[in-house]
Design an enzyme around this catalytic site. Sequence first.
Site, PDB file in Angstrom:
ATOM      1  N   TYR A   1       0.696  -1.334   0.083  1.00 34.00           N
ATOM      2  CA  TYR A   1      -0.223  -0.056  -0.023  1.00 34.00           C
ATOM      3  C   TYR A   1       0.693   1.226  -0.189  1.00 34.00           C
ATOM      4  CZ  TYR A   1      -4.635  -2.236   0.506  1.00 34.00           C
ATOM      5  OH  TYR A   1      -5.740  -2.936   0.330  1.00 34.00           O
TER       6      TYR A   1
ATOM      7  N   ASN B   1     -13.434  -3.803   3.794  1.00 33.46           N
ATOM      8  CA  ASN B   1     -14.094  -3.937   2.844  1.00 33.46           C
ATOM      9  C   ASN B   1     -14.089  -5.251   2.007  1.00 33.46           C
ATOM     10  OD1 ASN B   1     -11.773  -3.270   1.775  1.00 33.46           O
ATOM     11  ND2 ASN B   1     -12.288  -1.279   0.795  1.00 33.46           N
TER      12      ASN B   1
ATOM     13  N   GLU C   1       1.749  -6.998  -8.368  1.00 31.10           N
ATOM     14  CA  GLU C   1       0.967  -7.326  -6.939  1.00 31.10           C
ATOM     15  C   GLU C   1       1.290  -8.895  -7.054  1.00 31.10           C
ATOM     16  OE1 GLU C   1      -2.846  -5.742  -7.043  1.00 31.10           O
ATOM     17  OE2 GLU C   1      -2.221  -3.921  -6.210  1.00 31.10           O
TER      18      GLU C   1
END
Length: 128
Positions: free
Chosen positions: A51, A114, A128
């Site tokens: 992140y 979420n 990723e």
Amino acid sequence: MKLKRTLSIIKPDAIQAKFQGKILDFLEDKGFNILAQKRIKLTKSQAEAFYEIHRDKPFFNELIEFMISGEISVQVLEAEDAISYYRTVMGNTDPNEADEGTIRKLYGTNIQCNAVHGSDSEENANNE
Ligand code: GDP
């Protein structure tokens, strides 16, 4: 049309709530092929690197603590236009704003917890 791949993460809130099976069923019902899957626990430095783009945001530390608070489940998903299709199936970042029938509407709790992550570009999917 050529099948493409994206990276999906079932986040700690959804793992803890035992939504993993429901989310995987949902993804298969939506036509995704689950090519690979791994259950892991991120280290703090892995979560920070993942992140990195949000490092200057006020919620960065809270987000990192959340992402390392428990195990996650990482999938490589395959479908036509997998990246944008998964973003649609996943729904808005904030479950309260997400369309009915999206994963985040069904299984998310709030803008942080979420339920899932999905890559937002081909470059990020590959990284990723
Ligand atoms: P995404 O691509 O829809 O996951 O959204 P972003 O890339 O903008 O944010 C990454 C993740 O950070 C989100 O999925 C949430 O888990 C978290 N996040 C985003 N916005 C907020 C916020 O305003 N507050 C908090 N606490 N977390 C947030």
